[in-house]
Design an enzyme around this catalytic site. Structure first.
Site, mmCIF file in Angstrom:
data_model
loop_
_atom_site.group_PDB
_atom_site.id
_atom_site.type_symbol
_atom_site.label_atom_id
_atom_site.label_comp_id
_atom_site.label_asym_id
_atom_site.label_seq_id
_atom_site.Cartn_x
_atom_site.Cartn_y
_atom_site.Cartn_z
ATOM 1 N N ASP A 321 0.827 -1.209 0.000
ATOM 2 C CA ASP A 321 0.000 0.000 0.000
ATOM 3 C C ASP A 321 0.862 1.260 0.000
ATOM 4 O O ASP A 321 2.028 1.234 0.389
ATOM 5 C CB ASP A 321 -0.934 0.011 1.214
ATOM 6 C CG ASP A 321 -0.176 0.066 2.525
ATOM 7 O OD1 ASP A 321 0.872 -0.615 2.627
ATOM 8 O OD2 ASP A 321 -0.612 0.765 3.452
ATOM 9 N N GLU A 322 0.262 2.349 -0.414
ATOM 10 C CA GLU A 322 0.827 3.695 -0.293
ATOM 11 C C GLU A 322 2.278 3.799 -0.783
ATOM 12 O O GLU A 322 3.092 4.494 -0.186
ATOM 13 C CB GLU A 322 0.728 4.172 1.167
ATOM 14 C CG GLU A 322 -0.717 4.287 1.649
ATOM 15 C CD GLU A 322 -0.825 4.670 3.108
ATOM 16 O OE1 GLU A 322 -1.733 5.454 3.431
ATOM 17 O OE2 GLU A 322 -0.036 4.171 3.931
ATOM 18 N N ALA A 323 2.585 3.109 -1.878
ATOM 19 C CA ALA A 323 3.940 3.156 -2.443
ATOM 20 C C ALA A 323 4.050 4.357 -3.380
ATOM 21 O O ALA A 323 4.367 4.224 -4.567
ATOM 22 C CB ALA A 323 4.248 1.852 -3.164
#
Length: 498
Positions: A321-323
């Site tokens: 997530d949230e890369a």
């Protein structure tokens, strides 16, 4: 078979003439969380006495021990475990086809299920059918009555999960075990442990020892508090403890983002070879493994290999997530190489919904955390639902809640309860539901309990029960309060419950 939709029906049914007068003091047969599939009150109550025994086959000894362990302190009774008895008894039997069946009569409480996990679920129901004083740690003066009748029950979804973040703040094995005890009472059967993030690394990896030497040192964690990590022996002990309560541990190592702690320990994991400064803030999305360097994939494979060897459960969560610091092309390239590594070491890959960008996610399980009210599956076929504005237990209840965040909104108990998983995606695609609890603002067990309960019970009911009825749940959770009080659980007293 007539289906009783909610516990309210059971509460409304009058006592039959066959019921003993003493049964009026018993907990109503349907007053259980999660709500059972079918409830049929009737017959004579069972009274637990100092002559009661627990009858169980040798293969179900663990379930019998968990039951005896739960009942002995408050009753003061021996409750011996035997393989066969003609005495008044609680009997555990395997052979029921699906879920469990609990039948209560004057001389016997019989729980039958297809396997020991089903028996354990039936035991959790039985514990709630005894008076709240059964949860006391010392002998109590009470009449231990269980109302007569029958419950036939089965789970709606196979996966019913909770998540605890050990990376932003390390929670001790004792705290995790206490959480396992509490969630298993509501038939939650998976505990997802978030073991790495920008602020800390919390699991021993022998091939990369500085991960914990640096990433688990004192001063790591949000605000520089909450250092610590799980040794391999400590992790195995948690896995064993959870398994004895029919909870499967799902470990998570987040990548290619959320990796600042790993890069502090090993600068070669950055593109320029320079260690970034340690982070103790709550910002997200700024870190990324270097997608073009082979050391990245050696690191990923070593971590996956060691963690898979420690984990008997089927799932290994690789985050994803949230890369935001990874380009879309690099992100897909990374997942195309790393997702197959999970299968190489005998596990099913599991990741946040962003991994569905990669074709290699076709064999993975997605965990949906976004706010959109629908899920579109591009490659994966199975999803665990954790919509942040419904299921994230770290969100504040109201603006005045002293702990928690609010970026996904405020989640009072009814908000956590009053949603339908099938409104997000077709039921055939749903493996289950999970309630994550992130630790940015948490410090101790009281904080965990306050943010988790009663919302975790609401999510558990969505995962187990075939029906959803807020008024019924509100009454049943209010009746559950004395049990938390007896055990010293620091739960939130919602004004919506009363």
């Amino acid at each position: 078979m007539r289906i009783v939709a909610t516990a309210l029906l059971a509460l409304a049914l009058p006592l039959t003439t066959a019921q003993a007068p003493a049964e009026k003091a018993a907990v109503a047969l349907g007053s259980v969380i999660p709500a059972p599939s079918e409830v049929r009150p009737g017959g004579t109550a069972f009274r637990l006495t100092d002559r009661t025994v627990i009858e169980a086959p040798r293969g179900s000894r663990n379930v019998a021990e968990r039951l005896a362990e739960a009942l002995r302190p408050a009753t003061g009774y021996r409750l011996p475990i035997v393989e066969r008895s003609s005495s008044r008894k609680i009997s555990l039997r395997t052979g029921h086809r699906d879920g469990y069946r609990l039948t209560v009569g004057r001389d016997e409480i019989a729980i039958s299920a297809g396997d020991n996990a089903g028996l354990f679920a039936g035991v959790q129901t039985l514990r709630q059918l005894l008076p709240p004083a059964i949860d006391a740690a010392t002998p109590q003066r009470a009449r231990w009555l269980v109302a007569g009748g029958e419950i036939v029950d089965r789970p709606r979804f196979a996966y019913r999960g909770a998540m605890l973040d050990l990376a932003r703040h390390f929670h001790t094995p004792a705290e995790v075990k206490r959480y396992i005890d509490e969630i298993s009472r509501f038939k939650v059967n998976h505990l997802h442990l978030h073991l790495s993030d920008d602020q800390g690394w919390r699991i021993q990896i022998d091939s990369w020892p500085r991960l914990t030497a640096v990433g688990g040192a004192p001063g790591t964690g949000v605000d520089g508090v909450g250092g610590g990590y799980l040794t391999k022996a400590g992790y195995r002990d948690l896995v064993r403890y959870a398994a004895e309560r029919y909870v499967t541990i799902v470990p998570e190592i987040d990548m290619p983002g959320h990796v600042n702690a790993a890069q502090v320990a090993y600068p070669e994991l950055t593109c320029d070879g320079v260690a970034p400064p340690p982070r103790t803030d709550t910002a997200v999305g700024y870190s990324s493994l270097c997608i073009g360097k082979e050391v990245t994939y050696r690191f990923a494979e070593d971590v996956i290999r060691e963690l898979a060897a420690l984990t008997p459960g089927p799932y290994l969560h690789i985050g994803g997530d949230e890369a935001h610091a990874t380009s879309e092309a690099d992100y897909v390239a990374f997942q195309q190489r790393v997702l197959p590594l999970v299968a190489k070491y005998g596990k099913t890959a599991y990741g946040w919904n962003e991994i569905d960008q990669a074709p290699a996610a076709a064999d993975a399980v997605l965990q949906y955390w976004n706010l959109e009210p629908t899920v579109t599956l591009r490659h994966a076929s199975k999803v665990v639902l954790s919509p942040a504005n419904r299921a994230y237990l770290d969100m504040k209840y109201t603006p005045s809640t002293p702990l928690g965040l609010s970026w996904a909104g405020y989640i009072e108990v009814r908000t956590a309860y009053d949603w339908d998983p099938t409104s997000y995606v077709a039921e055939r695609a749903i493996l289950g539901v999970e309630a994550p609890l992130w630790s940015e603002t948490l410090r101790d067990l009281d904080d965990i309990e306050f943010m988790a309960f009663p919302r975790l019970a609401a999510i558990a009911e969505l995962g187990w029960s075939p029906h959803r009825d807020w008024e019924s749940f509100r009454e049943r959770i209010r009746a559950y309060y004395p049990r938390w009080e007896t055990r010293g659980v620091d739960f939130y007293r919602s004004p919506q419950i009363g």
